[in-house]
Design a protein around this motif. Structure first.
Motif, short mmCIF file in Angstrom:
data_model
loop_
_atom_site.label_atom_id
_atom_site.label_comp_id
_atom_site.label_asym_id
_atom_site.label_seq_id
_atom_site.Cartn_x
_atom_site.Cartn_y
_atom_site.Cartn_z
N MET A 1 -16.25 15.12 -107.18
CA MET A 1 -15.86 16.34 -106.50
C MET A 1 -17.08 17.19 -106.24
SD MET A 1 -13.42 19.42 -107.84
CE MET A 1 -14.80 20.05 -108.81
N SER A 2 -17.14 17.79 -105.08
CA SER A 2 -18.28 18.61 -104.73
C SER A 2 -18.28 19.89 -105.54
CB SER A 2 -18.23 18.96 -103.24
OG SER A 2 -17.05 19.63 -102.93
N GLU A 3 -19.46 20.34 -105.95
CA GLU A 3 -19.58 21.60 -106.68
C GLU A 3 -19.54 22.78 -105.73
OE1 GLU A 3 -19.75 22.32 -110.09
OE2 GLU A 3 -18.93 20.32 -110.00
N GLU A 4 -19.82 22.58 -104.47
CA GLU A 4 -19.72 23.63 -103.46
C GLU A 4 -18.75 23.18 -102.39
OE1 GLU A 4 -20.96 26.54 -103.77
OE2 GLU A 4 -22.03 26.04 -105.61
N PRO A 5 -18.03 24.12 -101.74
CA PRO A 5 -17.10 23.74 -100.68
C PRO A 5 -17.79 22.95 -99.59
CG PRO A 5 -16.86 26.05 -101.28
CD PRO A 5 -18.08 25.56 -101.98
N THR A 6 -17.18 21.85 -99.19
CA THR A 6 -17.77 21.01 -98.16
C THR A 6 -16.91 20.91 -96.92
OG1 THR A 6 -16.74 19.04 -99.10
CG2 THR A 6 -18.94 19.61 -99.90
N GLY A 7 -15.67 21.35 -96.99
CA GLY A 7 -14.76 21.19 -95.86
C GLY A 7 -13.99 19.89 -95.97
N ALA A 8 -12.78 19.88 -95.45
CA ALA A 8 -11.93 18.70 -95.60
C ALA A 8 -12.34 17.60 -94.65
CB ALA A 8 -10.48 19.09 -95.34
N ARG A 9 -12.05 16.38 -95.06
CA ARG A 9 -12.22 15.26 -94.14
C ARG A 9 -11.16 15.37 -93.06
NH1 ARG A 9 -13.65 13.87 -99.17
NH2 ARG A 9 -11.51 13.86 -99.87
N PRO A 10 -11.49 15.11 -91.81
CA PRO A 10 -10.51 15.29 -90.74
C PRO A 10 -9.34 14.33 -90.90
CG PRO A 10 -12.48 14.17 -89.94
CD PRO A 10 -12.79 14.63 -91.32
N ALA A 11 -8.15 14.84 -90.59
CA ALA A 11 -6.95 14.02 -90.66
C ALA A 11 -6.69 13.40 -89.30
CB ALA A 11 -5.76 14.86 -91.09
N PRO A 12 -6.25 12.13 -89.27
CA PRO A 12 -5.98 11.50 -87.98
C PRO A 12 -4.78 12.10 -87.30
CG PRO A 12 -5.30 10.08 -89.81
CD PRO A 12 -6.02 11.23 -90.42
N GLY A 13 -4.86 12.25 -86.00
CA GLY A 13 -3.71 12.67 -85.22
C GLY A 13 -3.37 14.14 -85.33
N VAL A 14 -4.31 14.98 -85.77
CA VAL A 14 -4.02 16.40 -85.92
C VAL A 14 -4.00 17.06 -84.55
CG1 VAL A 14 -4.78 18.57 -86.90
CG2 VAL A 14 -5.09 16.46 -88.18
N PRO A 15 -2.93 17.78 -84.20
CA PRO A 15 -2.90 18.47 -82.92
C PRO A 15 -3.90 19.62 -82.90
CG PRO A 15 -0.90 18.92 -84.21
CD PRO A 15 -1.69 17.91 -84.97
N GLU A 16 -4.86 19.55 -81.99
CA GLU A 16 -5.93 20.53 -81.92
C GLU A 16 -5.40 21.94 -81.73
OE1 GLU A 16 -9.15 20.15 -82.31
OE2 GLU A 16 -9.19 17.97 -82.54
N GLU A 17 -4.32 22.09 -80.93
CA GLU A 17 -3.88 23.42 -80.58
C GLU A 17 -3.20 24.16 -81.73
OE1 GLU A 17 -0.59 20.52 -79.61
OE2 GLU A 17 -2.76 20.64 -79.39
N ASP A 18 -2.77 23.45 -82.77
CA ASP A 18 -2.03 24.11 -83.82
C ASP A 18 -2.92 24.98 -84.69
OD1 ASP A 18 -0.84 23.95 -86.82
OD2 ASP A 18 0.77 24.04 -85.33
N GLY A 19 -3.99 24.39 -85.22
CA GLY A 19 -5.01 25.16 -85.92
C GLY A 19 -4.75 25.48 -87.37
N LEU A 20 -3.64 25.02 -87.97
CA LEU A 20 -3.38 25.37 -89.36
C LEU A 20 -4.47 24.83 -90.29
CD1 LEU A 20 0.48 24.94 -89.84
CD2 LEU A 20 -0.82 27.05 -89.54
N LEU A 21 -4.88 23.59 -90.08
CA LEU A 21 -5.94 23.03 -90.92
C LEU A 21 -7.25 23.78 -90.73
CD1 LEU A 21 -5.37 19.16 -90.72
CD2 LEU A 21 -5.26 20.58 -92.77
N ALA A 22 -7.57 24.12 -89.50
CA ALA A 22 -8.80 24.87 -89.24
C ALA A 22 -8.78 26.22 -89.93
CB ALA A 22 -9.01 25.03 -87.74
N GLU A 23 -7.64 26.91 -89.87
CA GLU A 23 -7.53 28.21 -90.52
C GLU A 23 -7.59 28.07 -92.03
OE1 GLU A 23 -4.16 30.43 -88.91
OE2 GLU A 23 -4.46 29.36 -87.02
N ASP A 102 -13.17 18.55 -121.34
CA ASP A 102 -14.33 17.67 -121.51
C ASP A 102 -14.80 17.13 -120.16
OD1 ASP A 102 -16.29 16.24 -122.90
OD2 ASP A 102 -15.00 14.50 -123.18
N THR A 103 -14.77 17.99 -119.12
CA THR A 103 -15.17 17.54 -117.78
C THR A 103 -16.65 17.73 -117.50
OG1 THR A 103 -14.72 19.73 -116.84
CG2 THR A 103 -12.89 18.13 -116.86
N GLY A 104 -17.30 18.69 -118.16
CA GLY A 104 -18.69 18.99 -117.88
C GLY A 104 -18.90 19.80 -116.62
N LEU A 105 -17.85 20.31 -116.01
CA LEU A 105 -17.98 21.12 -114.80
C LEU A 105 -18.67 22.45 -115.10
CD1 LEU A 105 -14.40 20.59 -113.30
CD2 LEU A 105 -16.53 19.65 -112.39
N ASP A 106 -19.37 22.97 -114.10
CA ASP A 106 -20.02 24.28 -114.26
C ASP A 106 -19.00 25.38 -114.50
OD1 ASP A 106 -22.44 23.08 -113.86
OD2 ASP A 106 -22.62 23.67 -111.75
#
Length: 416
Positions: A1-23, A102-106
């Motif tokens: 898991m990334s220690e800093e936000p990296t953004g989600a991997r794009p999902a296939p078939g996402v309707p561009e006009e909806d924007g919920l994932l982008a928001e 016992d994860t060792g996370l920061d």
């Protein structure tokens, strides 16, 4: 898991006009910040004052009607749409588990003996994110959304207390029409949604059996009545009872997880105690297994001249996903977030969830949100209730957007 936000991997078939994932992606840094703050300071049980405070701070400035519980540190927030419509409840649990991390996370837990090992910190942060996203889209919203932030899922059924305090009734007296919740897991790839109609989680009931024999010297067992072999025989007989009397297509699990007896090596104790759990998916099997446990314990004891004291404590009921609402959830999420996100869950889980109390009263569904690595799942990968579990925070983008998609779809659709 990334220690800093990296953004989600794009999902296939996402309707561009909806924007919920982008928001949702835009909201992610703040949501991660809240999640990590909760993770550092986990609280257990019914009273979560610091967690409640953080949730209230995160909801400030939003057009919400916010109330807090009296029996427990709950938060209920209601978002009113701009026109009449149905009411949907979105739920997140907030309490932690009695584990040393016992994860060792920061951002690992700073509280000895407490850890967010079941993802409730992610659930809470995602629901705050959904409240922000839906508040920004309030003009699109018909009806209303109830955001349910619940303590005591891991202990004594905080959902039932919130129901008694009125979480299923809005301030203007409107009842909730449907309910939805997410639960993260590392079993599935991050950002994927997994659900099924019908049984999803099992009922969870507790077993406490006491075998009463007669104590004596370990060198002369014939002069005593040793409860330990009787207890061992009960354990074996319970397993035979399950495999030979319970329909495999309506399953049950009976586990004796703790046996207590004796004080030293040369004393036969007078009693032995057995503690465990039994899990079932339907009311009929639940009743039959309960009766069978009592029958097996008493008759095995009787066969040896011992006595049995049987205490069976009812826990959470089975959680059943409403088939119509479950199908609507899948359709709404697939339409707005992408077809590749939604997956059918092949079989129920024999764990338990007190969201079942909500679904006993209103139609709804719970879904798993994958928060594991992109590689295929491994049996060795720590998951819920492990002191080493690590969830992929990018999965929260899908979680935020899925909450919003379900709410927008349900409140604007006649009949749900």
């Amino acid at each position: 898991m990334s220690e800093e936000p990296t953004g989600a991997r794009p999902a296939p078939g996402v309707p561009e006009e909806d924007g919920l994932l982008a928001e949702a992606r835009i909201l992610l840094p703040d949501v991660i910040g809240l999640r990590r703050a909760l993770h550092r300071e986990p609280e257990r049980g019914r009273h979560l004052p610091r967690t409640q405070e953080r949730v209230l701070e995160a909801l400030q400035g939003l057009p919400l009607h916010v109330t807090t519980g009296t029996r427990l540190s709950s938060v209920t927030a209601v978002l009113e749409g701009t026109r009449p419509g149905r009411t949907v409840l979105l739920r997140a649990d907030m309490d932690a588990l009695p584990l040393h991390e016992d994860t060792g996370l920061d951002f690992a837990s700073r509280i000895p003996g407490a850890m967010h090992a079941c993802g409730h910190d992610l659930h809470t942060a995602m629901l705050v994110g959904a409240a922000r996203l839906l508040s920004a889209r309030r003009e699109e919203l018909a009806g209303r959304v109830v955001f349910m932030f619940q303590p005591a899922e891991e202990s004594d059924g905080g959902a039932a207390d919130m129901i008694e305090e009125g979480v299923l009734t809005t301030p203007d007296g409107q009842g909730v029409d449907a309910a939805f919740a997410l639960h993260v897991t590392t079993r599935f790839r991050a950002g994927t949604l997994h659900l099924r109609p019908g049984p999803m989680f099992a009922a969870s009931d507790r077993i406490h059996l006491t075998v009463r024999g007669r104590g004596g010297h370990a060198s002369a067992p014939h002069l005593a009545l040793d409860p330990i072999p009787v207890a061992c025989e009960i354990v074996q007989a319970l397993q035979s009872f399950v495999t030979r009397t319970v329909n495999v297509f309506d399953p049950a699990v009976v586990t004796i997880a703790r046996i207590e007896a004796g004080t030293t090596t040369n004393i036969i104790p007078a009693t032995a105690e057995l503690h465990g759990t039994f899990r079932t998916l339907t009311p009929d099997t639940r009743r039959r297994v309960r009766a069978g446990i009592e029958r097996v314990a008493r008759h095995v004891c009787a066969a040896h001249g011992a006595e049995a004291a049987v205490e069976l404590y009812e826990g959470y009921p089975p959680l059943h996903n409403d088939p119509v609402f479950t199908a609507a959830v899948g359709q709404a999420v697939a339409a707005r977030l992408g077809q590749g996100i939604v997956h059918a869950l092949a079989e129920p889980v024999m764990g338990a969830e007190d969201f079942a109390y909500v679904l006993e009263r209103v139609p709804g569904a719970m879904a798993f949100l994958g928060a594991g690595p992109p590689s295929p799942p491994s049996r060795d990968l720590p998951d819920m209730h492990s002191d080493r579990v690590v969830f992929d925070e990018d999965a929260m983008i899908t979680g935020i957007a899925a909450h919003a998609a379900v709410a927008l779809h349900h409140t604007s659709t006649p009949g749900g």
